[in-house]
Design a protein around this motif. Structure first.
Motif, PDB file in Angstrom:
ATOM      1  N   TRP A  22      -6.660   0.639 -37.936  1.00 21.92           N
ATOM      2  CA  TRP A  22      -8.024   1.094 -38.173  1.00 21.92           C
ATOM      3  C   TRP A  22      -8.962  -0.018 -37.719  1.00 21.92           C
ATOM      4  O   TRP A  22      -8.676  -1.214 -37.943  1.00 21.92           O
ATOM      5  N   ALA A  23     -10.052   0.365 -37.090  1.00 21.68           N
ATOM      6  CA  ALA A  23     -10.994  -0.644 -36.605  1.00 21.68           C
ATOM      7  C   ALA A  23     -12.424  -0.143 -36.788  1.00 21.68           C
ATOM      8  O   ALA A  23     -12.670   1.070 -36.920  1.00 21.68           O
ATOM      9  N   LYS A  24     -13.315  -1.119 -36.757  1.00 21.37           N
ATOM     10  CA  LYS A  24     -14.730  -0.822 -36.994  1.00 21.37           C
ATOM     11  C   LYS A  24     -15.529  -1.964 -36.366  1.00 21.37           C
ATOM     12  O   LYS A  24     -15.162  -3.130 -36.490  1.00 21.37           O
ATOM     13  N   ALA A  25     -16.607  -1.606 -35.682  1.00 17.26           N
ATOM     14  CA  ALA A  25     -17.510  -2.628 -35.126  1.00 17.26           C
ATOM     15  C   ALA A  25     -18.767  -2.682 -35.986  1.00 17.26           C
ATOM     16  O   ALA A  25     -19.175  -1.677 -36.570  1.00 17.26           O
ATOM     17  N   ALA A  26     -19.382  -3.860 -36.059  1.00 18.16           N
ATOM     18  CA  ALA A  26     -20.618  -3.980 -36.843  1.00 18.16           C
ATOM     19  C   ALA A  26     -21.758  -3.223 -36.161  1.00 18.16           C
ATOM     20  O   ALA A  26     -22.640  -2.674 -36.823  1.00 18.16           O
ATOM     21  N   SER A  27     -21.722  -3.185 -34.818  1.00 15.85           N
ATOM     22  CA  SER A  27     -22.748  -2.447 -34.078  1.00 15.85           C
ATOM     23  C   SER A  27     -22.211  -2.092 -32.702  1.00 15.85           C
ATOM     24  O   SER A  27     -21.270  -2.720 -32.209  1.00 15.85           O
ATOM     25  N   GLY A  28     -22.828  -1.070 -32.080  1.00 12.10           N
ATOM     26  CA  GLY A  28     -22.444  -0.691 -30.729  1.00 12.10           C
ATOM     27  C   GLY A  28     -21.087  -0.029 -30.653  1.00 12.10           C
ATOM     28  O   GLY A  28     -20.524   0.409 -31.675  1.00 12.10           O
ATOM     29  N   THR A  29     -20.568   0.060 -29.436  1.00  9.29           N
ATOM     30  CA  THR A  29     -19.252   0.670 -29.209  1.00  9.29           C
ATOM     31  C   THR A  29     -18.426  -0.243 -28.296  1.00  9.29           C
ATOM     32  O   THR A  29     -18.090   0.125 -27.175  1.00  9.29           O
ATOM     33  N   PRO A  30     -18.097  -1.430 -28.778  1.00  8.25           N
ATOM     34  CA  PRO A  30     -17.295  -2.349 -27.947  1.00  8.25           C
ATOM     35  C   PRO A  30     -15.870  -1.809 -27.767  1.00  8.25           C
ATOM     36  O   PRO A  30     -15.418  -0.970 -28.549  1.00  8.25           O
ATOM     37  N   SER A  31     -15.205  -2.304 -26.750  1.00  6.28           N
ATOM     38  CA  SER A  31     -13.825  -1.886 -26.493  1.00  6.28           C
ATOM     39  C   SER A  31     -12.836  -2.912 -27.039  1.00  6.28           C
ATOM     40  O   SER A  31     -13.171  -4.091 -27.189  1.00  6.28           O
ATOM     41  N   GLY A  83      -2.129  -2.097 -22.512  1.00  2.96           N
ATOM     42  CA  GLY A  83      -2.490  -0.732 -22.855  1.00  2.96           C
ATOM     43  C   GLY A  83      -3.789  -0.314 -22.186  1.00  2.96           C
ATOM     44  O   GLY A  83      -4.394  -1.088 -21.428  1.00  2.96           O
ATOM     45  N   THR A  84      -4.236   0.894 -22.469  1.00  2.75           N
ATOM     46  CA  THR A  84      -5.512   1.378 -21.939  1.00  2.75           C
ATOM     47  C   THR A  84      -6.584   1.128 -22.986  1.00  2.75           C
ATOM     48  O   THR A  84      -6.463   1.581 -24.125  1.00  2.75           O
ATOM     49  N   LYS A  85      -7.634   0.398 -22.597  1.00  4.29           N
ATOM     50  CA  LYS A  85      -8.660  -0.002 -23.570  1.00  4.29           C
ATOM     51  C   LYS A  85      -9.331   1.226 -24.183  1.00  4.29           C
ATOM     52  O   LYS A  85      -9.393   2.289 -23.573  1.00  4.29           O
ATOM     53  N   GLN A  86      -9.826   1.037 -25.411  1.00  2.00           N
ATOM     54  CA  GLN A  86     -10.541   2.119 -26.093  1.00  2.00           C
ATOM     55  C   GLN A  86     -11.794   1.555 -26.748  1.00  2.00           C
ATOM     56  O   GLN A  86     -11.770   0.432 -27.276  1.00  2.00           O
ATOM     57  N   SER A 112     -17.728   3.068 -37.671  1.00  2.00           N
ATOM     58  CA  SER A 112     -17.108   3.525 -38.913  1.00  2.00           C
ATOM     59  C   SER A 112     -15.590   3.370 -38.785  1.00  2.00           C
ATOM     60  O   SER A 112     -15.042   3.395 -37.679  1.00  2.00           O
ATOM     61  N   TRP A 113     -14.925   3.209 -39.935  1.00  2.00           N
ATOM     62  CA  TRP A 113     -13.481   3.006 -39.902  1.00  2.00           C
ATOM     63  C   TRP A 113     -12.799   4.203 -39.250  1.00  2.00           C
ATOM     64  O   TRP A 113     -12.925   5.336 -39.722  1.00  2.00           O
ATOM     65  N   THR A 114     -12.085   3.967 -38.167  1.00  2.00           N
ATOM     66  CA  THR A 114     -11.373   5.019 -37.438  1.00  2.00           C
ATOM     67  C   THR A 114     -10.026   4.459 -37.009  1.00  2.00           C
ATOM     68  O   THR A 114      -9.923   3.276 -36.690  1.00  2.00           O
ATOM     69  N   ARG A 115      -9.011   5.318 -37.039  1.00  2.00           N
ATOM     70  CA  ARG A 115      -7.691   4.862 -36.605  1.00  2.00           C
ATOM     71  C   ARG A 115      -7.551   5.046 -35.092  1.00  2.00           C
ATOM     72  O   ARG A 115      -7.842   6.121 -34.573  1.00  2.00           O
ATOM     73  N   TYR A 116      -7.104   3.997 -34.424  1.00  5.18           N
ATOM     74  CA  TYR A 116      -6.890   4.041 -32.979  1.00  5.18           C
ATOM     75  C   TYR A 116      -5.412   3.787 -32.706  1.00  5.18           C
ATOM     76  O   TYR A 116      -4.779   2.995 -33.414  1.00  5.18           O
ATOM     77  N   SER A 117      -4.886   4.476 -31.692  1.00  9.57           N
ATOM     78  CA  SER A 117      -3.487   4.236 -31.345  1.00  9.57           C
ATOM     79  C   SER A 117      -3.353   4.021 -29.848  1.00  9.57           C
ATOM     80  O   SER A 117      -4.086   4.623 -29.047  1.00  9.57           O
ATOM     81  N   PHE A 118      -2.440   3.136 -29.501  1.00 11.12           N
ATOM     82  CA  PHE A 118      -2.206   2.756 -28.106  1.00 11.12           C
ATOM     83  C   PHE A 118      -0.732   3.003 -27.793  1.00 11.12           C
ATOM     84  O   PHE A 118       0.143   2.436 -28.449  1.00 11.12           O
ATOM     85  N   LYS A 119      -0.494   3.847 -26.776  1.00 13.58           N
ATOM     86  CA  LYS A 119       0.887   4.095 -26.352  1.00 13.58           C
ATOM     87  C   LYS A 119       1.239   3.076 -25.271  1.00 13.58           C
ATOM     88  O   LYS A 119       0.499   2.914 -24.300  1.00 13.58           O
ATOM     89  N   ILE A 120       2.369   2.444 -25.444  1.00 13.13           N
ATOM     90  CA  ILE A 120       2.800   1.438 -24.468  1.00 13.13           C
ATOM     91  C   ILE A 120       4.296   1.598 -24.223  1.00 13.13           C
ATOM     92  O   ILE A 120       5.070   1.752 -25.165  1.00 13.13           O
ATOM     93  N   THR A 121       4.668   1.612 -22.950  1.00 14.27           N
ATOM     94  CA  THR A 121       6.088   1.642 -22.606  1.00 14.27           C
ATOM     95  C   THR A 121       6.526   0.212 -22.358  1.00 14.27           C
ATOM     96  O   THR A 121       6.102  -0.420 -21.385  1.00 14.27           O
ATOM     97  N   VAL A 122       7.337  -0.300 -23.248  1.00 12.01           N
ATOM     98  CA  VAL A 122       7.757  -1.702 -23.153  1.00 12.01           C
ATOM     99  C   VAL A 122       8.903  -1.777 -22.143  1.00 12.01           C
ATOM    100  O   VAL A 122       9.870  -1.024 -22.239  1.00 12.01           O
TER     101      VAL A 122
END
Lengths: 54, 411
Positions: free
Chosen positions: B188-197, B218-221, B226-236
């Motif tokens: 889960w991630a959250k920025a104080a302001s804006g929409t940084p990647s 991975g591919t940046k997001q 607000s607290w939102t869950r982000y997921s990154f798919k990576i083929t190791v």
């Protein structure tokens, strides 16, 4: 600040050099060999021989 | 008219006239046709274990059975919205301390590279960048997951960044971990302001004497405020053909700013907050769990790599000791869990030696590791002068409100 001290083992009389790395709270202690090894690792940049984007 | 017992299709009565038979048969046939059109055709089930799943409203499709032991999870990226995953109920998360509950070092602010924050989590930075990692506390009831009351989260505030990178990383023991597998890194991630990647990188480090490390990016997001869950798919990548040295690891980075490593995030400033970090095999992030599932389990998992005892004035730190010579006192200390390897260094703050034989406490000496194994350490207190009587017993004790001895076997 790093200080080096030589300590003699009372049983074997073997002398080991220790690095004492002082910081704000106290100090960190390790052998000089381990300290030199850690310094070498930390000064080595990340090696990337193959970068993939997924 | 009569009706059929299950679907209520109209049927001729026994006494109806034969001349009305054609109409009755047609009416019955149409009713059967209408009912059958609402049903899943038998051909949908193509093999043992097949189940029907919809690809859209009123559109059934076959979903083939998964491999043994897999479970069915919702997966919006597939046509049916479902997929079979190897989702072990426990120990699926290879990240230790993903909920930031364990803070043995008592970190309050970290502003330097390669420095530990919460247990197992170390900073990763390079170039010209100014930042501060701090621990933050959730107000009860505000943690981002219903049913999982988080305690603390990690914040990274970047005030300046030029041609640099900054992130947080966890080194997962052994480069074999996740090798040649599809994984999902989620948090889960959250920025104080804006929409940084932000972006996730998996760095396979083959250890001392091993092959060169391999980065998979991975591919940046972009994240929101607000607290939102982000997921990154990576083929190791596979480790086939590689040489594995000592102390290899799979390093999972989360980058908050990066103009160096190649994520495309770019130099960024701002405040980032994260919590609930998970890395698991599969293609969909499953419900968050810590690696061990219990607080004590997480503490013990952390103590494999680092253990710190913090005590107050005159409380014991290494209570079994004695004077080996006039200037040296040795004290044994047993670890609460087996360490990853023989500890490479110790950390000492405000520790003295209490010589029970003469009743004196000595503070001016230096403490080093005279010998260490996976299970215990011999801490040597070396005084500058000949003050001890050989053979007298004693102990290492705290000499301030937050005295400590830290035992380090980190990767």
């Amino acid at each position: 600040m790093v200080k080096y001290i030589d300590l003699t083992d009372p049983l074997t009389q073997e002398v080991t050099t220790y690095a004492i790395i002082e910081n704000a709270e106290g100090y960190e202690s390790m052998t000089k060999v381990e300290y030199d090894q850690r310094q070498a690792e930390q000064s080595t940049p990340i090696v990337i021989d193959e970068t993939k984007t997924k | 008219m009569a009706t059929s017992p299950n679907y209520g299709w109209l049927e001729p009565d026994n006494t109806d006239l034969v001349k009305n038979g054609a109409l009755s048969i047609r009416t019955l046939g149409n009713a059967i046709d209408t009912t059958m059109a609402t049903m899943t055709p038998k051909s949908t089930y193509t093999a043992k274990g097949s189940i029907a799943a919809a690809t859209a409203a009123s559109t059934p499709a076959n979903l083939a059975v998964g491999n043994n032991g897999e479970t069915l999870v919702a997966d919006s990226s597939t046509s049916t919205g479902l997929s079979y995953q190897a989702n072990w109920a426990a120990a699926k998360n290879k990240i230790i301390n993903g909920d930031y509950r364990i803070n043995q070092r008592g970190f309050s602010s970290v502003t330097a590279n390669d420095t530990y924050t919460f247990d197992r989590w170390r900073t990763l930075s390079g170039g010209t960048v100014t930042y501060a990692f701090t621990p933050q506390t959730f107000t009860p009831g505000t943690a981002p997951v219903a049913g999982y009351e988080g305690s603390t989260f990690l914040q990274c505030a970047i005030s300046a960044a030029t041609s640099s990178y900054i992130g947080i990383s966890q080194r997962i023991e052994d480069v074999r971990t996740f090798a040649n597998q599809s994984i999902v890194v989620s948090f889960w991630a959250k920025a104080a302001s804006g929409t940084p990647s932000v972006d996730v990188v998996v760095n396979q480090d083959f250890g001392s004497g091993g092959s060169s490390s391999v980065n998979t990016i991975g591919t940046k997001q972009a994240i929101s405020t607000s607290w939102t869950r982000y997921s990154f798919k990576i083929t190791v990548p596979s480790i086939s053909g590689k040489t594995i040295g000592t102390s290899s690891f799979t390093n999972v980075y989360l980058l908050f700013s990066d103009a160096i490593i190649g994520s495309g995030v770019g130099d960024q400033t701002g405040t980032f907050q994260i919590w609930g970090f998970q890395a698991e095999t599969g293609t969909v992030a499953t419900a968050f769990q810590t690696a061990t599932g219990t607080l004590q389990g997480e503490l013990a998992a952390c103590q494999r790599y680092y253990w710190r005892q913090t005590v107050s004035t005159n409380q014991p730190l290494a209570p079994t000791g004695g004077c080996a010579t006039a200037a040296i006192a040795d004290s044994a200390l047993y670890f609460p869990v087996t360490m990853r390897l023989n500890p490479s260094s110790i950390e000492v703050s405000n520790v003295g030696f209490y010589n029970w034989g003469n009743g004196s406490i000595y503070e001016s000496g230096t403490i080093t590791s005279a010998a260490a194994t996976l299970y215990a350490i011999n801490l040597r207190y070396t005084h500058g002068s000949n003050v001890f009587t050989t053979g007298q017993s004693g102990a290492l004790i705290g000499r301030a409100a937050s005295s400590y001895i830290g035992i380090n076997a980190e990767l």
